[in-house]
Scaffold this motif. Structure first.
Motif, PDB file in Angstrom:
ATOM      1  N   SER A   1      38.912 -33.010  36.725  1.00  0.00           N
ATOM      2  CA  SER A   1      38.597 -34.369  37.188  1.00  0.00           C
ATOM      3  C   SER A   1      39.888 -35.135  37.454  1.00  0.00           C
ATOM      4  O   SER A   1      40.833 -35.057  36.672  1.00  0.00           O
ATOM      5  CB  SER A   1      37.760 -35.089  36.133  1.00  0.00           C
TER       6      SER A   1
ATOM      7  N   ASN B   1      36.846 -30.241  44.965  1.00  0.00           N
ATOM      8  CA  ASN B   1      37.263 -28.974  45.596  1.00  0.00           C
ATOM      9  C   ASN B   1      37.609 -27.898  44.568  1.00  0.00           C
ATOM     10  O   ASN B   1      37.127 -26.769  44.652  1.00  0.00           O
ATOM     11  CB  ASN B   1      38.472 -29.225  46.497  1.00  0.00           C
TER      12      ASN B   1
ATOM     13  N   MET C   1      46.691 -25.019  33.144  1.00  0.00           N
ATOM     14  CA  MET C   1      46.763 -23.938  34.137  1.00  0.00           C
ATOM     15  C   MET C   1      47.644 -24.384  35.297  1.00  0.00           C
ATOM     16  O   MET C   1      47.368 -25.398  35.931  1.00  0.00           O
ATOM     17  CB  MET C   1      45.360 -23.603  34.655  1.00  0.00           C
TER      18      MET C   1
ATOM     19  N   VAL D   1      34.618 -29.668  34.327  1.00  0.00           N
ATOM     20  CA  VAL D   1      34.514 -31.117  34.563  1.00  0.00           C
ATOM     21  C   VAL D   1      35.242 -31.440  35.864  1.00  0.00           C
ATOM     22  O   VAL D   1      36.420 -31.086  36.033  1.00  0.00           O
ATOM     23  CB  VAL D   1      35.107 -31.922  33.387  1.00  0.00           C
ATOM     24  N   GLY D   2      34.539 -32.153  36.751  1.00  0.00           N
ATOM     25  CA  GLY D   2      35.064 -32.432  38.085  1.00  0.00           C
ATOM     26  C   GLY D   2      34.445 -31.439  39.052  1.00  0.00           C
ATOM     27  O   GLY D   2      34.709 -30.230  38.950  1.00  0.00           O
TER      28      GLY D   2
ATOM     29  N   ILE E   1      43.644 -28.808  34.257  1.00  0.00           N
ATOM     30  CA  ILE E   1      44.087 -28.497  35.620  1.00  0.00           C
ATOM     31  C   ILE E   1      44.562 -29.770  36.343  1.00  0.00           C
ATOM     32  O   ILE E   1      45.474 -29.714  37.178  1.00  0.00           O
ATOM     33  CB  ILE E   1      42.956 -27.779  36.416  1.00  0.00           C
ATOM     34  N   SER E   2      43.988 -30.919  35.987  1.00  0.00           N
ATOM     35  CA  SER E   2      44.334 -32.175  36.669  1.00  0.00           C
ATOM     36  C   SER E   2      45.845 -32.412  36.651  1.00  0.00           C
ATOM     37  O   SER E   2      46.519 -32.131  35.668  1.00  0.00           O
ATOM     38  CB  SER E   2      43.637 -33.354  35.980  1.00  0.00           C
TER      39      SER E   2
ATOM     40  N   ALA F   1      45.191 -27.926  47.707  1.00  0.00           N
ATOM     41  CA  ALA F   1      44.449 -26.657  47.854  1.00  0.00           C
ATOM     42  C   ALA F   1      43.353 -26.502  46.807  1.00  0.00           C
ATOM     43  O   ALA F   1      43.365 -27.197  45.787  1.00  0.00           O
ATOM     44  CB  ALA F   1      45.442 -25.507  47.711  1.00  0.00           C
TER      45      ALA F   1
ATOM     46  N   ASN G   1      45.262 -40.565  36.958  1.00  0.00           N
ATOM     47  CA  ASN G   1      44.676 -39.423  36.260  1.00  0.00           C
ATOM     48  C   ASN G   1      44.793 -39.484  34.737  1.00  0.00           C
ATOM     49  O   ASN G   1      43.973 -38.890  34.037  1.00  0.00           O
ATOM     50  CB  ASN G   1      45.242 -38.114  36.813  1.00  0.00           C
TER      51      ASN G   1
HETATM   52  N1  NAD Z   1      47.053 -27.360  37.933  1.00  0.00           N
HETATM   53  C1  NAD Z   1      46.891 -26.861  39.156  1.00  0.00           C
HETATM   54  O1  NAD Z   1      47.341 -25.751  39.445  1.00  0.00           O
HETATM   55  C2  NAD Z   1      46.118 -27.630  40.195  1.00  0.00           C
HETATM   56  C3  NAD Z   1      45.733 -27.020  41.381  1.00  0.00           C
HETATM   57  C4  NAD Z   1      44.983 -27.746  42.307  1.00  0.00           C
HETATM   58  C5  NAD Z   1      44.619 -29.058  42.030  1.00  0.00           C
HETATM   59  N2  NAD Z   1      45.018 -29.624  40.877  1.00  0.00           N
HETATM   60  C6  NAD Z   1      44.606 -30.986  40.512  1.00  0.00           C
HETATM   61  O2  NAD Z   1      43.219 -30.953  40.181  1.00  0.00           O
HETATM   62  C7  NAD Z   1      42.647 -32.232  40.394  1.00  0.00           C
HETATM   63  C8  NAD Z   1      41.383 -32.102  41.224  1.00  0.00           C
HETATM   64  O3  NAD Z   1      41.682 -31.695  42.536  1.00  0.00           O
HETATM   65  P1  NAD Z   1      40.505 -31.568  43.633  1.00  0.00           P
HETATM   66  O4  NAD Z   1      41.140 -31.084  44.861  1.00  0.00           O
HETATM   67  O5  NAD Z   1      39.355 -30.853  43.054  1.00  0.00           O
HETATM   68  O6  NAD Z   1      40.113 -33.114  43.809  1.00  0.00           O
HETATM   69  P2  NAD Z   1      38.715 -33.695  44.310  1.00  0.00           P
HETATM   70  O7  NAD Z   1      38.948 -35.114  44.684  1.00  0.00           O
HETATM   71  O8  NAD Z   1      38.113 -32.780  45.323  1.00  0.00           O
HETATM   72  O9  NAD Z   1      37.802 -33.635  43.018  1.00  0.00           O
HETATM   73  C9  NAD Z   1      38.030 -34.400  41.876  1.00  0.00           C
HETATM   74  C10 NAD Z   1      36.682 -34.714  41.245  1.00  0.00           C
HETATM   75  O10 NAD Z   1      36.897 -35.366  40.002  1.00  0.00           O
HETATM   76  C11 NAD Z   1      35.811 -36.266  39.837  1.00  0.00           C
HETATM   77  N3  NAD Z   1      36.100 -37.237  38.798  1.00  0.00           N
HETATM   78  C12 NAD Z   1      36.918 -38.309  38.840  1.00  0.00           C
HETATM   79  N4  NAD Z   1      36.880 -38.977  37.673  1.00  0.00           N
HETATM   80  C13 NAD Z   1      36.014 -38.310  36.870  1.00  0.00           C
HETATM   81  C14 NAD Z   1      35.566 -38.486  35.536  1.00  0.00           C
HETATM   82  N5  NAD Z   1      35.989 -39.511  34.786  1.00  0.00           N
HETATM   83  N6  NAD Z   1      34.685 -37.597  35.041  1.00  0.00           N
HETATM   84  C15 NAD Z   1      34.231 -36.564  35.781  1.00  0.00           C
HETATM   85  N7  NAD Z   1      34.622 -36.342  37.046  1.00  0.00           N
HETATM   86  C16 NAD Z   1      35.506 -37.196  37.579  1.00  0.00           C
HETATM   87  C17 NAD Z   1      35.644 -36.883  41.213  1.00  0.00           C
HETATM   88  O11 NAD Z   1      34.388 -37.524  41.359  1.00  0.00           O
HETATM   89  C18 NAD Z   1      35.818 -35.658  42.108  1.00  0.00           C
HETATM   90  O12 NAD Z   1      34.581 -35.054  42.417  1.00  0.00           O
HETATM   91  C19 NAD Z   1      43.742 -33.066  41.050  1.00  0.00           C
HETATM   92  O13 NAD Z   1      44.401 -33.859  40.098  1.00  0.00           O
HETATM   93  C20 NAD Z   1      44.695 -32.015  41.607  1.00  0.00           C
HETATM   94  O14 NAD Z   1      45.998 -32.493  41.781  1.00  0.00           O
HETATM   95  C21 NAD Z   1      45.764 -28.943  39.955  1.00  0.00           C
END
Ligand code: NAD
Ligand code: LMR
Length: 313
Positions: free
Chosen positions: A79, A11, A144, A7-8, A119-120, A226, A96
Motif C-alpha cells: 500500500s 499494480n 523486499m 495489502v494494497g 514493499i512500499s 513497474a 507512505n
Molecule cells: N520494494 C520494491 O521493490 C518495489 C517495487 C515496486 C513498487 N514498489 C512500491 O510499492 C508501492 C505500490 O506500488 P503500486 O505500483 O502497486 O502502486 P498503486 O498506486 O498501483 O497501488 C497502491 C495501492 O495502495 C492502496 N492504498 C493506499 N493507502 C492504503 C491503505 N492505507 N490501506 C490499504 N491500501 C492502501 C491504493 O488504494 C492503491 O490501490 C509504491 O510505494 C511503490 O513505490 C516497491
C-alpha cells in the motif's frame, strides 16, 4: 493450511496476488485495499482464470476489512504511492510513512505472528519505520528489494552475455535506491565462469549502471513504476517462507553488527524460511564493495532521519 494477505490491490499488490494464486503458493489468499470494491473486483477477476490456469487457491478480496486477514502466516505490504517519472523513491516518504504505519498496526491486531514483507517505498526506510513502530523481532519483518534488483541484474547480464538468465548467478545488496544499490559483479557468474572474464570492463559497468536505474527506466517508460517483476519478486520471497525453502535472497534486514552496521534495515543476503529472516549471511566483500556498502548505508540513514523530522517516528 497456509494463509497470505497482500495489502494494497494496485499494480504491485494485484500482480503479487496473481502470482501467489496461480502458483498455488498459499492455500488461502486475501487482498485488501482502502479503495471500495477494488480488491473484491481484482480477486474475482483472478478467480475467473482458475479453470484456465488450473489452480484452486481460495481467494478473498476486501475493502479495509482486517478481520478477514486474521491468522495470516505472511502479509505483504504494497500500500502506498508509486513514483512518477523524474522522482526518486525517497520523495515518497511523506505520504507512505503514514500509510505503512497504520497498515502494520492493523495487520498485527489480527495476525500477531505473521511474517511481514515490506514493499512500499522508500522500502529500506519503510521497513525501518515499521520495525521501530511495531517492536517486532527482526526475523518477523523485513523488506523486499534485493530479490527484484538481483532479477534485473541477471536480466541485464543475460542480455550482455547473450545467455539464458536462469543460468546466471548474481546478487544486488545495499539500499533499494537509484544510487544506493550495489550489484556485486565480482561475484556474478555464468555456469561457474566469472562474468568479469566474459565481459569487458565497459560492458560490466553498463550492466551495473542499468541495474541501478532499473526501476527509474521502467518508470519513465510506463509513467508509473513497474509491477510484473516487483509483484513476482514479492511472491518469490513469500514462497520461500511458506514452503520453508531456506532460499538465500538479498532482503532488507535489520542489522546489529553485521557488515559493520547497527540500527539500520538494508539489503543483505538472508536465509528465508518459515520464521522469516532466519539468518543474515556475511559475504566476503572486497575493499571497493565495503566502501560502497558504507556509502549506501549512510544514504539510507539520511532517509531514515527524515522520519523524525516529519514526526513519523
Ligand atoms: N520494494 C520494491 O521493490 C518495489 C517495487 C515496486 C513498487 N514498489 C512500491 O510499492 C508501492 C505500490 O506500488 P503500486 O505500483 O502497486 O502502486 P498503486 O498506486 O498501483 O497501488 C497502491 C495501492 O495502495 C492502496 N492504498 C493506499 N493507502 C492504503 C491503505 N492505507 N490501506 C490499504 N491500501 C492502501 C491504493 O488504494 C492503491 O490501490 C509504491 O510505494 C511503490 O513505490 C516497491
Ligand atoms: O522504481 C520504483 O520506484 C519502484 C520499485 O522500487 C522498482 O524498483 O521497480
Amino acid at each position: 493450511m497456509s494463509k497470505v494477505t497482500v495489502v494494497g490491490a494496485g499494480n504491485v499488490g494485484a500482480t503479487c496476488a496473481n502470482v501467489i494464486a496461480t502458483r498455488e503458493i498459499a492455500d488461502e489468499l486475501v487482498l485488501l485495499d482502502i479503495k471500495e470494491g477494488v480488491s473484491e473486483g481484482k480477486m474475482l477477476d483472478i478467480f475467473q482464470t482458475a479453470t484456465l490456469m488450473d489452480f484452486d487457491t481460495k481467494l478473498t478480496g476486501v475493502t479495509n476489512d482486517y478481520a478477514a486477514t486474521a491468522n495470516s502466516d505472511v502479509v505483504v505490504v504494497t500500500s502506498g504511492m508509486p513514483r512518477k517519472p523524474g522522482m526518486t523513491r525517497e520523495e515518497l516518504i511523506g505520504v507512505n510513512a503514514g500509510i505503512v504505519a497504520s497498515v502494520v498496526g492493523n495487520i498485527l491486531k489480527y495476525s500477531p505472528k505473521a511474517i511481514i514483507v515490506m514493499i512500499s517505498n522508500p522500502m529500506d526506510t519503510m521497513t525501518y519505520l515499521a520495525l521501530k513502530k511495531t517492536g517486532l523481532p527482526k526475523n518477523q519483518l523485513f523488506g523486499m528489494g534485493g530479490a527484484l534488483d538481483s532479477a534485473r541484474f541477471k536480466c541485464y547480464l543475460s542480455k550482455a552475455l547473450n545467455a539464458n538468465s536462469n543460468e546466471i548467478e548474481g546478487m544486488v545488496i545495499g539500499g533499494h535506491g537509484d544510487t544506493t544499490m550495489i550489484p556485486l559483479y565480482s561475484k556474478a557468474s555464468y555456469k561457474g565462469m566469472p562474468v568479469t572474464e566474459l565481459l569487458s570492463k565497459e560492458e560490466v559497468e553498463k550492466v551495473v549502471a542499468d541495474t541501478m536505474v532499473g526501476g527509474a527506466t521502467l518508470t519513465k517508460l510506463l509513467g508509473t513504476s513497474a509491477w510484473y517483476a516487483p509483484g513476482a519478486a514479492g511472491a518469490y520471497v513469500v514462497e520461500s517462507i511458506i514452503r520453508d525453502q531456506k532460499k538465500v535472497v538479498p532482503c532488507c534486514a535489520y542489522l546489529e553488527g553485521e557488515y559493520g552496521q547497527q540500527d539500520i534495515c538494508i539489503g543483505v543476503p538472508v536465509v528465508l524460511g518459515k520464521n522469516g529472516v532466519e539468518k543474515v549471511l556475511e559475504l566476503n566483500l572486497n575493499a571497493d564493495e565495503k566502501a560502497l556498502f558504507e556509502k549506501s548505508a549512510e544514504a539510507v540513514r539520511k532517509t531514515n532521519a527524515i522520519l523524525k523530522e516529519i514526526k513519523a517516528l
